[in-house]
Design a protein around this motif. Structure first.
Motif, PDB file in Angstrom:
ATOM      1  N   ASP A 153       0.815  -1.217   0.000  1.00  0.00           N
ATOM      2  CA  ASP A 153       0.000   0.000   0.000  1.00  0.00           C
ATOM      3  C   ASP A 153       0.848   1.266   0.000  1.00  0.00           C
ATOM      4  O   ASP A 153       0.484   2.265  -0.619  1.00  0.00           O
ATOM      5  N   VAL A 196       4.793   2.978  -0.290  1.00  0.00           N
ATOM      6  CA  VAL A 196       6.204   2.883  -0.665  1.00  0.00           C
ATOM      7  C   VAL A 196       6.956   4.008   0.032  1.00  0.00           C
ATOM      8  O   VAL A 196       6.586   5.183  -0.088  1.00  0.00           O
ATOM      9  N   ALA A 249       6.029   5.265  -8.339  1.00  0.00           N
ATOM     10  CA  ALA A 249       5.160   4.710  -7.299  1.00  0.00           C
ATOM     11  C   ALA A 249       3.725   5.214  -7.446  1.00  0.00           C
ATOM     12  O   ALA A 249       2.766   4.446  -7.289  1.00  0.00           O
ATOM     13  N   LYS A 301       0.528   3.433  -5.619  1.00  0.00           N
ATOM     14  CA  LYS A 301       0.992   3.301  -4.235  1.00  0.00           C
ATOM     15  C   LYS A 301       1.039   4.666  -3.551  1.00  0.00           C
ATOM     16  O   LYS A 301       1.453   5.662  -4.159  1.00  0.00           O
TER      17      LYS A 301
END
Length: 703
Positions: free
Chosen positions: A448, A450, A466, A471
């Motif tokens: 979920d 980064v 990301a 994320k």
């Protein structure tokens, strides 16, 4: 793949399973055939790691003094935690490596896949090495010979500093591996070599190679050398041994003729007796490793070569010179080999050296090794978990700050470019996967959040990737190191963010209980804020000063305080003006005063200085508003003046890291408002970039 490491706290030498490094621009990925154990350097490291704290302090008194300074500036508990954390991180062993090329990084033009290569890579099945720290091996030079190249270059560099003439007499103190290799280079240069050594086996080897040899336990070196030089003394002395005493340096001075030279390869107490050097007008110099370019990031990491006409013999050219001597038959170090040991049998190899049965020992590597860039260390289930984390970067911030505060979080991945640091931290904190390719993290649907803690020049691109992968992103700071990076990220976040994920930057100070108390007391008042930062000296060759890699300390560190001013004022910054101490280049200055104007009329000043005393507290914040004053000393004590129900808040040092991470994880798991509004993050980043632009243009910059 497997790699040998040394734990400096426990003394344990271990063969670890780690993910192989990922090739970087300007680097070459190599699969190892053989590596040479450095008897002196590696045994000294192992001896240091097994020593108790008092012995460690005695072995490295300079490091002990730095530890004392840290205790004075940060407090005992904080300093002990920091020092313990550094000692607990296993370090790679070895620096003499032979193998063949697997991959070539962008920008490397003269190396091909399959080339046999010598490098200063560690004892690992795969190594990633910058171009200027490797050289191609001639076809007629065997691996068992080539593996001596790097260590021989250490001796060759010392010989070049002596610059001997044909027929001169040079004494080498210490005829271990480095000493014998140095003697060989002197012999090839046409010198008469005299070796001083107490080990009888090494003395026999020295004599067999045609060197005069003296055992100081049975003969007087001074009398022998006078006899061998018609009473004049040696033209030069090279010290190739390790000693904690100044006796070695005094002895070298006594052995040398008037106006002779002394060069130190090994270690010795450098307290020089003036009378030893004065009457003879002696020259003393310390030789730095393989030669010019060593420890210069521009040369080693960035690949910027020194001009041939001005620096004839760089470290890389020394590598090439040694290989050429091997190729034409002038030098063959094979006689030094006391045994070849498989990598898995490394303990026997070190035991062989400890027993002084051999001068040189070689580790042999298997023909194949694992190339998986992600390794599962622990079996854990993350199914149905909210807030699963993948960490990109395994440096000091991750090990000392991030992971100790995320002990109860669901961390599935940690990756680093070299693999070893990620594997070390994964084992310490029970993280399921360690790797070297951050795309593995972005491609995992269970992740979920980064968290990006790499060097600063990688932040913006990784954050873009990301967000595109859906994320949530935490970036340690800064978000970007130039306007183009910031614009690109803003565009991705606003237009290529289908999952509507968030971004958080590590501006932790706004979450400190002290700062939260200040915010509560000040309310919406218009205020004047002064922040003094005693940042401490950082050498100019440190990566953070590099505009292309670290962005400079203003971008990388002063951004914290620009954000803090905007947070306390409750208003975004509208203009910036910077004045700095020169002659540092504007982009990398770390002595600057940054003036800030806020939209609501508040003003702020960040005095970010690196030239203060280390004993003085690092951070002091003053806020003046509506006839009241708040003073925060080093995030330990907050004093209030003019407040009816507040005068002081005192705690242990708390810069808000724990509170910031808790707020972030609560948001990821439960939703709500992002910990820091996106507009605040962009405003702080723009203001920090404007601070550098102001310094360049010498004017106020509007945001």
């Amino acid at each position: 793949m497997k790699q040998l490491t040394q734990n400096l706290r426990t003394g344990e030498t271990s063969l670890q399973e780690v993910p192989p490094p990922i090739v970087q621009p300007g680097y070459v990925l190599i699969q190892t055939h053989k590596s040479l154990i450095s008897a002196g350097t590696e045994r000294a490291l192992i001896r240091f790691s097994k020593a108790n704290p008092f012995q460690k302090a005695k072995l490295q008194p300079d490091k002990f003094l730095l530890a004392i300074q840290k205790i004075r500036s940060d407090g005992l508990i904080s300093a002990i935690k920091s020092i313990s954390n550094r000692l607990a991180q296993p370090i790679p062993l070895g620096y003499c490596n032979v193998g063949h090329v697997l991959e070539i990084g962008e920008g490397v033009q003269d190396i091909q896949v399959g080339d046999r290569i010598v490098s200063n890579g560690p004892h690992a099945e795969m190594v990633c090495i910058p171009r200027n720290l490797l050289a191609k091996i001639p076809a007629n030079v065997a691996d068992d010979q080539a593996v001596f190249t790097v260590m021989t270059s250490i001796g060759l560099n010392a010989v070049r500093l002596v610059s001997p003439s044909l027929g001169e007499t040079v004494v080498v103190i210490g005829m271990g591996l480095i000493g014998l290799l140095t003697a060989e280079m002197l012999k090839i240069s046409g010198c008469n070599v005299i070796g001083i050594e107490t080990n009888e086996e090494r003395l026999k080897v020295s004599v067999s190679r045609g060197f005069a040899a003296i055992n100081p336990n049975s003969l007087s070196p001074e009398h022998c050398i006078k006899s061998l030089t018609n009473g004049f003394g040696a033209d030069a002395v090279i010290i190739a041994t390790a000693s904690q005493s100044d006796h070695i340096l005094s002895q070298a001075a006594r052995l040398t003729r008037k106006r002779g030279k002394i060069v130190l390869i090994g270690t010795a107490d450098l307290r020089i007796n003036r009378s030893d050097f004065y009457e003879k007008e002696l020259t003393f110099q310390v030789s730095c490793s393989y030669g010019p370019g060593r420890y210069d990031a521009e040369y080693e990491q960035n690949g910027n070569e020194y001009p041939h006409g001005y620096v004839r013999w760089t470290e890389n050219r020394n590598f090439q010179a040694v290989l050429h001597l091997m190729s034409n038959g002038s030098f063959n170090p094979s006689y030094l080999i006391g045994g070849n040991f498989p990598l898995n049998n490394f303990k026997a190899a070190y035991a062989n050296l400890d027993a002084q049965k051999s001068i040189a020992v070689i580790l042999d590597y298997p023909e194949t090794c694992s190339s998986k860039r992600s390794i599962q260390l622990f079996r854990q289930s993350f199914s149905g978990n909210d807030g699963v984390i993948g960490i990109i970067g395994a440096g000091h911030y991750t090990s000392a700050t991030l992971l100790p505060l995320l002990k109860n979080a669901s961390i599935k991945h940690i990756v680093s470019a070299n693999g070893l640091s990620a594997a070390n931290l994964a084992r310490k904190y029970n993280i399921a996967f360690c790797g070297t390719d951050y795309q593995d993290v972005l491609g995992d649907p269970e992740v979920d959040l980064v968290m990006i803690t790499t060097r600063h020049n990688l932040h913006a691109q990784m954050a873009c990737d990301a967000v595109k992968a859906g994320k949530h992103v935490f970036v340690e700071k800064p978000l970007a190191i130039c306007q183009d990076e910031l614009s690109a990220f803003t565009n991705v976040f606003q237009h290529e963010n289908p999952a509507n994920v968030s971004v958080t930057v590590g501006f932790n100070r706004r979450f400190s209980p002290h700062v939260q108390q200040m915010k509560s007391l000040l309310g919406d008042a218009v205020m004047n804020i002064v922040i003094n930062v005693n940042a401490g000296f950082v050498p100019q060759n440190a990566w953070i000063h590099d505009r292309q890699t670290g962005g400079g300390r203003i971008l990388g560190e002063a951004c914290h305080f620009i954000d803090l001013i905007a947070f306390l004022a409750g208003s975004r910054i509208e203009s910036v003006c910077t004045n700095a101490m020169m002659p540092n280049p504007a982009a990398t200055t770390d002595n600057a005063s940054i003036l800030l104007k806020c939209e609501n009329g508040s003003t702020g000043v960040v005095n970010y200085f690196s030239n203060g005393h280390s004993h003085y507290p690092k951070e002091r914040i003053e806020v003046h508003a509506s006839g009241r004053t708040l003073i925060l000393d080093n995030f330990k004590t907050l004093h209030g003046y003019g407040f009816k129900h507040f005068s002081r808040l005192k705690t242990s040092q708390n810069k808000g890291h724990r509170e910031a991470f808790k707020t972030l994880l609560d948001f990821i798991r439960n939703g709500g408002n992002a910990p820091i509004p996106f507009e605040d993050i962009i405003n702080t980043t723009e203001a920090t970039l404007a601070a550098l632009e102001s310094l360049k243009l010498k004017t106020w910059i509007n945001i």
